[in-house]
Design a protein around this motif. Structure first.
Motif, mmCIF file in Angstrom:
data_model
loop_
_atom_site.group_PDB
_atom_site.id
_atom_site.type_symbol
_atom_site.label_atom_id
_atom_site.label_comp_id
_atom_site.label_asym_id
_atom_site.label_seq_id
_atom_site.Cartn_x
_atom_site.Cartn_y
_atom_site.Cartn_z
ATOM 1 N N PHE A 292 -1.494 -8.596 0.638
ATOM 2 C CA PHE A 292 -1.824 -7.545 1.594
ATOM 3 C C PHE A 292 -3.115 -7.872 2.336
ATOM 4 N N PHE B 268 -5.187 5.323 1.214
ATOM 5 C CA PHE B 268 -6.488 5.551 0.599
ATOM 6 C C PHE B 268 -7.163 6.800 1.138
ATOM 7 N N ALA C 97 3.852 -2.842 -11.051
ATOM 8 C CA ALA C 97 2.575 -2.553 -11.699
ATOM 9 C C ALA C 97 1.649 -1.928 -10.684
ATOM 10 N N GLY C 98 0.719 -1.114 -11.171
ATOM 11 C CA GLY C 98 -0.131 -0.397 -10.251
ATOM 12 C C GLY C 98 -1.347 -1.152 -9.771
ATOM 13 N N TYR D 284 -5.876 -5.314 4.135
ATOM 14 C CA TYR D 284 -6.305 -3.956 4.441
ATOM 15 C C TYR D 284 -7.474 -4.038 5.427
ATOM 16 N N TYR E 130 -3.825 6.062 -7.729
ATOM 17 C CA TYR E 130 -4.701 4.987 -8.182
ATOM 18 C C TYR E 130 -6.150 5.405 -7.998
ATOM 19 N N TYR F 97 1.579 -6.189 -7.584
ATOM 20 C CA TYR F 97 2.908 -6.464 -8.114
ATOM 21 C C TYR F 97 3.795 -5.237 -7.952
ATOM 22 N N THR F 98 5.074 -5.475 -7.711
ATOM 23 C CA THR F 98 6.017 -4.404 -7.438
ATOM 24 C C THR F 98 6.083 -3.383 -8.560
ATOM 25 N N LEU G 204 -9.885 2.884 3.878
ATOM 26 C CA LEU G 204 -9.055 1.684 3.869
ATOM 27 C C LEU G 204 -7.642 2.007 4.326
ATOM 28 N N LYS H 47 1.542 -6.784 5.223
ATOM 29 C CA LYS H 47 1.820 -7.287 3.885
ATOM 30 C C LYS H 47 2.954 -8.302 3.931
ATOM 31 N N LEU I 245 7.891 3.332 -6.378
ATOM 32 C CA LEU I 245 7.370 2.389 -7.348
ATOM 33 C C LEU I 245 5.980 1.918 -6.943
ATOM 34 N N ALA I 246 5.240 1.495 -7.936
ATOM 35 C CA ALA I 246 3.935 0.901 -7.665
ATOM 36 C C ALA I 246 4.130 -0.392 -6.890
ATOM 37 N N GLY I 247 3.089 -0.802 -6.236
ATOM 38 C CA GLY I 247 3.156 -2.018 -5.445
ATOM 39 C C GLY I 247 3.512 -1.749 -4.012
ATOM 40 N N GLY I 248 3.909 -0.500 -3.708
ATOM 41 C CA GLY I 248 4.207 -0.137 -2.331
ATOM 42 C C GLY I 248 2.948 0.160 -1.561
ATOM 43 N N LYS I 249 3.122 0.580 -0.344
ATOM 44 C CA LYS I 249 1.977 0.833 0.522
ATOM 45 C C LYS I 249 1.107 1.933 -0.074
ATOM 46 N N GLN I 250 -0.155 1.630 -0.234
ATOM 47 C CA GLN I 250 -1.099 2.598 -0.762
ATOM 48 C C GLN I 250 -1.868 3.247 0.373
ATOM 49 N N LEU J 175 -3.714 0.001 5.165
ATOM 50 C CA LEU J 175 -2.940 -1.225 5.112
ATOM 51 C C LEU J 175 -2.727 -1.766 6.523
#
Lengths: 112, 114
Positions: A34, B105, A97-98, A36, B33, A94-95, A44, A49, B98-103, A46
């Protein structure tokens, strides 16, 4: 563990100059990559990606290609504008994981 | 629509005190997060929630830090016995699915421990 290394800043360019901000990574798995951006006074957000090797992410004239062979994800723009002045962060995640791992950011200033 | 909001925007506290930082994610986002950003550095992962549960708390630096998300929406980051080294901007982000997608903030809470 995972890590992201960005070229040190600050970077100062004239309007319409070509931009490259280097980013390399170390990863234990197969991450998504990514970029940002943080504009002055804003949070921040995005920018673009790429989720697998050889993918190219693009947005607002910026591009970055996921290069597995060189573990790089360099950000480029052909002609920067004053409004592109911001701090840019490279990151991996990672897809399933956070956790995302960020670089230390590169400050870009574009002068008219 | 409303983005991620964080309160307070600034917090100054004395060493040894307890603080709570609040995050309101985007409505419907199941993933939340927390990150910490020190001056001149990138965000450092603290903890990730999927719904009400902490799916990954590996980034919490020690047992003085704790976070909750009791109803799967608002989250609170709690810091006990604050130290000067805890001074930083605390960022919250949320994402759907799911995690790993666009966050997305929030603007962050700037914590200063004197």
């Amino acid at each position: 563990g995972d890590s992201v290394t960005q070229m040190e800043g600050p970077v100062t360019l004239s309007e319409e100059a070509f931009l490259t901000i280097n980013c390399t990574y170390t990863a234990t798995g197969y991450p998504s990559l990514f970029w940002y951006v943080q504009y002055p006074g804003e949070g921040l957000q995005l920018l673009l990606k790429a989720t697998k090797a050889d993918d190219k992410g693009s947005n607002k004239g910026f591009e970055a290609t996921y290069r597995k062979e060189t573990t790089s994800f360099h950000l480029e723009k052909g002609s920067v504008q004053v409004s592109d002045s911001a701090v840019y962060f490279c990151a991996l995640g990672y897809t399933n994981a956070g956790k995302s791992t960020f670089g230390d950011g590169t400050t870009l200033t574009v002068k008219p | 629509g409303a983005g991620v909001s964080q309160t307070p925007s600034n917090k100054v506290t004395e060493k040894g005190k307890y603080v709570e930082l609040r995050c309101d994610p985007i409505s419907g986002h199941t993933a939340l997060y927390w990150y910490r950003q020190s001056l001149g550095q990138g965000p450092e992962f603290l903890i990730y929630f999927q719904g009400t549960g902490a799916a990954d708390d590996s980034g919490l630096p020690n047992d003085r830090f704790f976070a909750v998300r009791p109803e799967g929406s608002v989250s609170t980051l709690k810091i006990q016995r604050t130290e000067r080294g805890d001074s930083a901007v605390y960022l919250c982000a949320s994402s759907s699915g799911l995690a790993g997608g666009k966050q997305y903030f929030g603007p962050g809470t700037r914590l200063t421990v004197t």
